[in-house]
Scaffold this active site. Sequence first.
Site, PDB file in Angstrom:
ATOM      1  CD  GLU A 160      10.461  52.593   1.953  1.00 24.97           C
ATOM      2  OE1 GLU A 160       9.830  51.821   1.109  1.00 24.97           O
ATOM      3  OE2 GLU A 160      10.244  53.983   1.381  1.00 24.97           O
ATOM      4  CG  LEU A 162       8.329  48.696   1.726  1.00 23.95           C
ATOM      5  CD1 LEU A 162       7.098  48.884   2.779  1.00 23.95           C
ATOM      6  CD2 LEU A 162       8.695  47.124   1.498  1.00 23.95           C
ATOM      7  NE  ARG A 163       8.766  46.658  -6.343  1.00 25.06           N
ATOM      8  CZ  ARG A 163       8.492  45.581  -7.151  1.00 25.06           C
ATOM      9  NH1 ARG A 163       8.714  45.636  -8.244  1.00 25.06           N
ATOM     10  NH2 ARG A 163       8.153  44.353  -6.251  1.00 25.06           N
ATOM     11  CD  GLU A 164       2.722  54.560  -3.202  1.00 27.86           C
ATOM     12  OE1 GLU A 164       1.423  54.881  -3.789  1.00 27.86           O
ATOM     13  OE2 GLU A 164       3.278  55.522  -2.765  1.00 27.86           O
ATOM     14  CG  LEU A 271      15.785  48.344 -19.565  1.00 28.94           C
ATOM     15  CD1 LEU A 271      16.416  47.439 -20.368  1.00 28.94           C
ATOM     16  CD2 LEU A 271      16.334  49.734 -19.601  1.00 28.94           C
ATOM     17  CB  CYS A 281      10.079  57.223  -3.622  1.00 28.72           C
ATOM     18  SG  CYS A 281       9.316  56.485  -2.212  1.00 28.72           S
ATOM     19  CE  LYS A 341       3.703  51.555  -8.009  1.00 30.60           C
ATOM     20  NZ  LYS A 341       4.763  50.622  -7.684  1.00 30.60           N
ATOM     21  NE  ARG A 348       2.238  60.475  -1.846  1.00 33.97           N
ATOM     22  CZ  ARG A 348       2.666  59.946  -0.843  1.00 33.97           C
ATOM     23  NH1 ARG A 348       3.537  60.388  -0.108  1.00 33.97           N
ATOM     24  NH2 ARG A 348       2.616  58.612  -0.775  1.00 33.97           N
TER      25      ARG A 348
HETATM   26  C1  UDX Z   1       9.956  53.190  -5.832  1.00 36.14           C
HETATM   27  C2  UDX Z   1      10.812  52.051  -5.533  1.00 36.14           C
HETATM   28  O1  UDX Z   1      10.749  51.182  -6.576  1.00 36.14           O
HETATM   29  C3  UDX Z   1      11.038  51.838  -4.343  1.00 36.14           C
HETATM   30  O2  UDX Z   1      11.856  50.638  -4.018  1.00 36.14           O
HETATM   31  C4  UDX Z   1      11.180  52.760  -3.097  1.00 36.14           C
HETATM   32  O3  UDX Z   1      11.447  52.485  -1.851  1.00 36.14           O
HETATM   33  C5  UDX Z   1      10.015  53.727  -3.384  1.00 36.14           C
HETATM   34  O4  UDX Z   1       9.801  54.068  -4.657  1.00 36.14           O
HETATM   35  P1  UDX Z   1       7.210  53.283  -6.148  1.00 36.14           P
HETATM   36  O5  UDX Z   1       7.391  54.609  -6.141  1.00 36.14           O
HETATM   37  O6  UDX Z   1       6.013  52.908  -5.427  1.00 36.14           O
HETATM   38  O7  UDX Z   1       8.736  52.629  -5.544  1.00 36.14           O
HETATM   39  O8  UDX Z   1       7.036  52.703  -7.539  1.00 36.14           O
HETATM   40  P2  UDX Z   1       8.010  51.851  -8.801  1.00 36.14           P
HETATM   41  O9  UDX Z   1       7.209  50.913  -9.121  1.00 36.14           O
HETATM   42  O10 UDX Z   1       9.337  51.835  -8.588  1.00 36.14           O
HETATM   43  O11 UDX Z   1       7.518  53.123  -9.971  1.00 36.14           O
HETATM   44  C6  UDX Z   1       7.811  54.524  -9.851  1.00 36.14           C
HETATM   45  C7  UDX Z   1       7.585  54.945 -11.401  1.00 36.14           C
HETATM   46  O12 UDX Z   1       8.496  54.530 -12.473  1.00 36.14           O
HETATM   47  C8  UDX Z   1       6.297  54.832 -11.678  1.00 36.14           C
HETATM   48  O13 UDX Z   1       5.522  56.198 -12.154  1.00 36.14           O
HETATM   49  C9  UDX Z   1       6.253  53.886 -12.953  1.00 36.14           C
HETATM   50  O14 UDX Z   1       5.126  53.860 -13.819  1.00 36.14           O
HETATM   51  C10 UDX Z   1       7.552  54.116 -13.335  1.00 36.14           C
HETATM   52  N1  UDX Z   1       8.208  53.166 -14.064  1.00 36.14           N
HETATM   53  C11 UDX Z   1       8.607  52.028 -13.421  1.00 36.14           C
HETATM   54  C12 UDX Z   1       8.531  53.427 -15.592  1.00 36.14           C
HETATM   55  O15 UDX Z   1       8.272  54.573 -16.281  1.00 36.14           O
HETATM   56  N2  UDX Z   1       9.083  52.284 -16.133  1.00 36.14           N
HETATM   57  C13 UDX Z   1       9.690  51.293 -15.686  1.00 36.14           C
HETATM   58  O16 UDX Z   1      10.135  50.516 -16.249  1.00 36.14           O
HETATM   59  C14 UDX Z   1       9.289  51.225 -14.170  1.00 36.14           C
END
Ligand code: UDX
Length: 460
Positions: A160, A162-164, A271, A281, A341, A348
């Site tokens: 998967e 999926l982003r939360e 970025l 994750c 986020k 977590r």
């Molecule tokens: C992630 C993956 O994107 C998803 O495909 C996977 O299956 C599960 O893990 P998620 O953890 O829900 O999803 O959040 P995501 O939107 O990817 O952000 C992860 C973290 O990175 C957050 O803390 C966010 O704030 C941070 N982030 C994201 C940044 O610091 N900079 C960015 O440019 C993008």
Amino acid sequence: MKSRGSSGIAVVGSGYVGTVVAACMAAIGHEVVGVEINQEKLTKLQSGSSYFYEPGLDERLRAGIEAGLLTFTDDFETAMAGSEIVFLCVDTPPGANGHPDVTNVTAAAKSIGMAMHSPHIIVTKSTVPVGSGNWLTSTIESVLPDDVEPDAFSVVSNPEFLREGSAVNDFLYPERIVLGGDDPMAVRKVAAAYKPILDQTFPGGSPDSRPSLVKTDRSTAETIKYAANAFLATKISFINEIAEICEWVDADIDEVAHAMGLDSRISSKFLQAGVGWGGSCFGKDVEALAATARAHGQEPMILQAAQGVNLHQRHRLVRKLQQHLRPLRGSRVALLGLAFKPNTDDTRDAPAITIARELLERGAIVRAYDPLVKQIPELPNLQTATDAYSLVERADAVVLLTEWDELRDLDFVDVALRMRGDLVIDGRNAFDADRVRAAGLVYEGMGRGVKPRNGKTEPW
Ligand code: UDX
């Protein structure tokens, strides 16, 4: 043994992933039964609401239940009798030596095996260590009822992505669907279950942007999941390292990232510089992939660096506070945002936890406000405010850690009037720096044209 079971879908484990899979599979027309063994969670799900925050999910749950396509149970026999495809969506928390803890997956696999009386396809959505397909097959085989042949089931890996906060959309409008398995018939059947999504023919589908289907072997599918998450995490760590360099040379990371992203080989996504990644994750998956490399005698140099740089961002933010608030002890620090986020109540591995803990250890008086998170289990003593404006009352410093929309657009003139000090640290580079400065406040982002007062960091 019956020759054929139902053509329905079972989803084992109704967490962040499983609930979305169940609700969305029902939304595209399948008969779905979700399994949840926790009674409290089960009762909530049966009434059509999730026990965690995910935009659009409750609507889908209710629609599925009302259409008679979606049910929830704690009984594996019922779920197995009503299905041919079983999605395994049980959580894999961080375990020993960097490997994920597969206790829950093992228990679920055994329950599935014991309740299997007809051929099934087991689809792993849980993020399991590479090579787990074989182990899972043996686990299920070892508990099959006597009248079931060992080849009555196949295991297909379907990671998967999926982003939360956008999980429902990510499921219904994916960019790719990855299926890994050695049994072509089983892979074909799982692909057929996804057909309305692959063709975007479900109500509300987007036929002009159909996802790619990647069919491969199991180990490759499992590796794709880890590699994709590790790459995204590394991309964030990379831009955060550049952000720190920007501070030394007085460059602006937003402009650097924007111009980098205009190159389609780089792309502007992921970025965004700031206080780094958190969540359930990235940390776990990077660690697990690194552990796999180490288990084979390989030194995972880039993965290690990505982890180190990420942790460094949290310390770097505390350090910024230390440089401005001398002494930090006794200073009032207001944290805006606790979730890892925006648009989730999940904390977590949230940067806020490490930062709040470090500040408390150093004697700062820390309070926090988050639109959804009212308490951090790891920090029971952390006080929370009911809104952002009461939070900043008499604060020496305000720190943005989660870029919720309602926090981006604060009235900084009001904030300035309420504060005791005048320092704003933007840990997500999400504030309009000019608006903050126009209110008479001192603005400092992460690699964003830092111009400390008098050219120096001074006590105040
Ligand atoms: C992630 C993956 O994107 C998803 O495909 C996977 O299956 C599960 O893990 P998620 O953890 O829900 O999803 O959040 P995501 O939107 O990817 O952000 C992860 C973290 O990175 C957050 O803390 C966010 O704030 C941070 N982030 C994201 C940044 O610091 N900079 C960015 O440019 C993008």
